[in-house]
Motif scaffolding. Sequence first.
Motif, short mmCIF file in Angstrom:
data_model
loop_
_atom_site.label_atom_id
_atom_site.label_comp_id
_atom_site.label_asym_id
_atom_site.label_seq_id
_atom_site.Cartn_x
_atom_site.Cartn_y
_atom_site.Cartn_z
N UNK A 1 -1.85 1.53 -6.74
CA UNK A 1 -2.69 0.72 -6.73
C UNK A 1 -3.62 0.93 -5.72
N UNK A 2 -3.64 1.62 -4.61
CA UNK A 2 -4.31 2.04 -3.75
C UNK A 2 -5.50 3.11 -4.12
N UNK B 1 -7.12 -5.67 -7.03
CA UNK B 1 -6.01 -5.46 -6.00
C UNK B 1 -4.66 -5.95 -6.99
N UNK B 2 -5.00 -6.98 -7.64
CA UNK B 2 -3.59 -7.72 -8.39
C UNK B 2 -3.57 -7.43 -9.76
N UNK C 1 -9.32 -5.05 0.68
CA UNK C 1 -9.29 -5.81 -0.62
C UNK C 1 -8.89 -7.24 -0.46
N UNK D 1 -8.59 1.16 -5.81
CA UNK D 1 -9.26 0.23 -4.86
C UNK D 1 -10.78 0.48 -4.38
N UNK D 2 -11.74 -0.28 -4.66
CA UNK D 2 -13.14 -0.09 -3.86
C UNK D 2 -13.33 -1.57 -3.18
N UNK D 3 -12.70 -1.19 -1.90
CA UNK D 3 -12.61 -2.43 -1.18
C UNK D 3 -14.21 -3.30 -0.96
N UNK E 1 -3.49 10.38 -0.79
CA UNK E 1 -2.08 10.97 -0.45
C UNK E 1 -1.10 10.64 -1.42
N UNK E 2 -0.07 11.42 -1.30
CA UNK E 2 1.18 11.18 -2.26
C UNK E 2 1.96 10.07 -1.98
N UNK E 3 1.56 9.66 -0.37
CA UNK E 3 2.45 8.37 -0.18
C UNK E 3 1.93 7.29 -0.59
N UNK E 4 0.61 7.06 -0.94
CA UNK E 4 -0.04 5.85 -1.34
C UNK E 4 0.65 5.11 -2.59
N UNK E 5 0.98 3.90 -2.75
CA UNK E 5 1.19 3.07 -3.88
C UNK E 5 0.21 3.50 -4.93
N UNK F 1 0.83 -1.30 0.06
CA UNK F 1 0.10 0.04 0.03
C UNK F 1 0.88 1.32 -0.06
N UNK G 1 -12.88 -7.24 -6.43
CA UNK G 1 -11.98 -6.46 -5.65
C UNK G 1 -10.74 -7.19 -5.79
N UNK G 2 -10.65 -8.56 -5.41
CA UNK G 2 -9.31 -9.28 -5.78
C UNK G 2 -8.71 -8.91 -7.11
N UNK H 1 6.78 2.24 -5.25
CA UNK H 1 6.65 3.47 -6.09
C UNK H 1 7.99 3.22 -7.05
#
Lengths: 355, 355
Positions: free
Chosen positions: B8-9, B120-121, A240, B12-14, B2-6, A96, B116-117, A100
């Motif tokens: 993929x995040x 995520x992948x 997820x 995502x719609x959990x 957030x700029x910190x997120x990877x 998560x 969702x999976x 990067x």
Amino acid sequence: MSRFWSEVVHGLTPYVPGEQPRIEGLVKLNTNECPYPPSDAALHAIAAATGEGLRLYPDPEARALKEAIARHHGVPVSHVFVGNGSDEVLAHTFHALLRHPAPLLYPDVSYSFYPVYAKLYGITPREVPLADDFSLRVDDLLAAGPNGGIIFPNPNAPTGIAMPRAEVERLLRANMASVVVVDEAYAEYGAESAIPLVAQHEQLLVVRTLSKSHALAGLRVGYAIGQPALIEALTRVKDSFNSYPLDRLAIAGSVAALDDADWLARTRERVIATRERMSAALRERGATVLPSAANFIFASFPGRDAAALLAALREHKVLVRHFKRPTRIAPFLRISVGTDAETDALIFALDAILR
Amino acid sequence: MSRFWSEVVHGLTPYVPGEQPRIEGLVKLNTNECPYPPSDAALHAIAAATGEGLRLYPDPEARALKEAIARHHGVPVSHVFVGNGSDEVLAHTFHALLRHPAPLLYPDVSYSFYPVYAKLYGITPREVPLADDFSLRVDDLLAAGPNGGIIFPNPNAPTGIAMPRAEVERLLRANMASVVVVDEAYAEYGAESAIPLVAQHEQLLVVRTLSKSHALAGLRVGYAIGQPALIEALTRVKDSFNSYPLDRLAIAGSVAALDDADWLARTRERVIATRERMSAALRERGATVLPSAANFIFASFPGRDAAALLAALREHKVLVRHFKRPTRIAPFLRISVGTDAETDALIFALDAILR
């Protein structure tokens, strides 16, 4: 190898945990478990939750556990994420927050699961060598060039050496553009926690586990503390992946364990006292023992091959751990702090072998 | 955000699990839990494991559990993979076996965690519409073009409709180049299991959970059965993610539960009898009830808005579940099979509302 595998599977070299052998009378000093039984309050809470309620799903948010962690550390509940051991928390953190384009920095001597996670999520790592005294230097991290994240254990594993909080803070001040993960699996045994820095540093995530500190390795409870934006990223990935990674018994037991502050203070004191006695006894026998702030020590015996020493100790029914790589740590053994009796058995065996 | 997120995040719609409300006297028919308490043998085994042993890590391979599953189904231990609920097993399955250039096929009406999976992948899904009678047709799967894998629940959720084993076998014979995952979360309640087909079909993986069949939703134990090449892919991913996803209590309890064949036979019979009585009562009241092989039914009430009906039932302290999408299932409610008393409460509430 199989044509059915996803591509990523071919390149994986999974983490190998320490052995869990079932040998009667074995002195097990290989996986850093706490040598004392968990809090009675935790066992009672588990017993109370063992009943018809198990037919129902757990609370997917594990709210009661988040609240107990918030109480324990004096942080808001919104700063808490929980998972199935700190290993699962770390896995979601890599996925998560650490994926990067720029490389992820971690020490060359460190938790050997980090390169495994990096591979699983396609993250490019850059290893930062420890200094000659096996300490991790902030300046070396800062000199490593642009990064997509930084992660290190504090105290470090398997060296046991802690970084002072002031140094962690200096790192945070100089590295504001990427996430800094401080993996505090062993912090209860003497390191200065970075948790008080979370309120001021939006890029800081502190990861913890109850495995060592609360003698609950068998229950699988870990957590992370960070500001809400980081927690949200972890929650999105977790939701997820698996709605309920913590079962009802793990939630009940860990809440009670966290609330039992007396147990923690008492146990920590005993482990630290035995660690100091064990370190002194090993130094008396000529060993080089790194200064440990954890519940294990990292020691080398000049003129002795560590793998051979491990094998000899095993013949004396004392199990310790050895890491072949990187080669600079190959002369060392990692020895968990046991009870006083286990420590005596270790010293006795060493005396027999070294004689 | 957030700029910190990877990266993929952000996309995502959990998955959103059914509510776990704490309302006194609530008739909880929304998450397909078994209405009866788990096996006493399971509770006793958990109690016996609640002690000092919790300070030690669990067996990372959960060998005792794999052996119990092998005994239960009459398969080799090498055909068994275990995880923290079938949700974790499914997550690893998507990661390890279903991530290929060609699209993954699953029914358009199905377990809503699959998309969702996939997200995520980074897997491209292709939804295959159910037939007009809400059954999943093998010919429709085969007509969907090249695929990188196929997954479907059997019986399907939330319809409850089962695919006969002969049809699963026909699919396997016609689709040999990619993995076929049969998600048998509800199979103990009447579907023909695909497990006997595993020995002959190297591309078949059957996923199961103890949540519903063994009244252990609160313990988080799931598993998969397949030939060793598929199991190895799952194990590699699991050992690159979390060494110990199953805690000591979950292992102890689930082993005892699986070995208690009498409990399973007795409970299954009661649930099936109540399901048939509930289906008949709803049909008498004008409902369309799909033929269920699960521990829930999927029913619509002509002329009634399902969301409004759910709200009205909630006012009568009866909780059921509604899925807005896809629109063709929006008229239906999914109602778990409860005890006889809970079923009476449901009927009583429905009579009051529909009157």
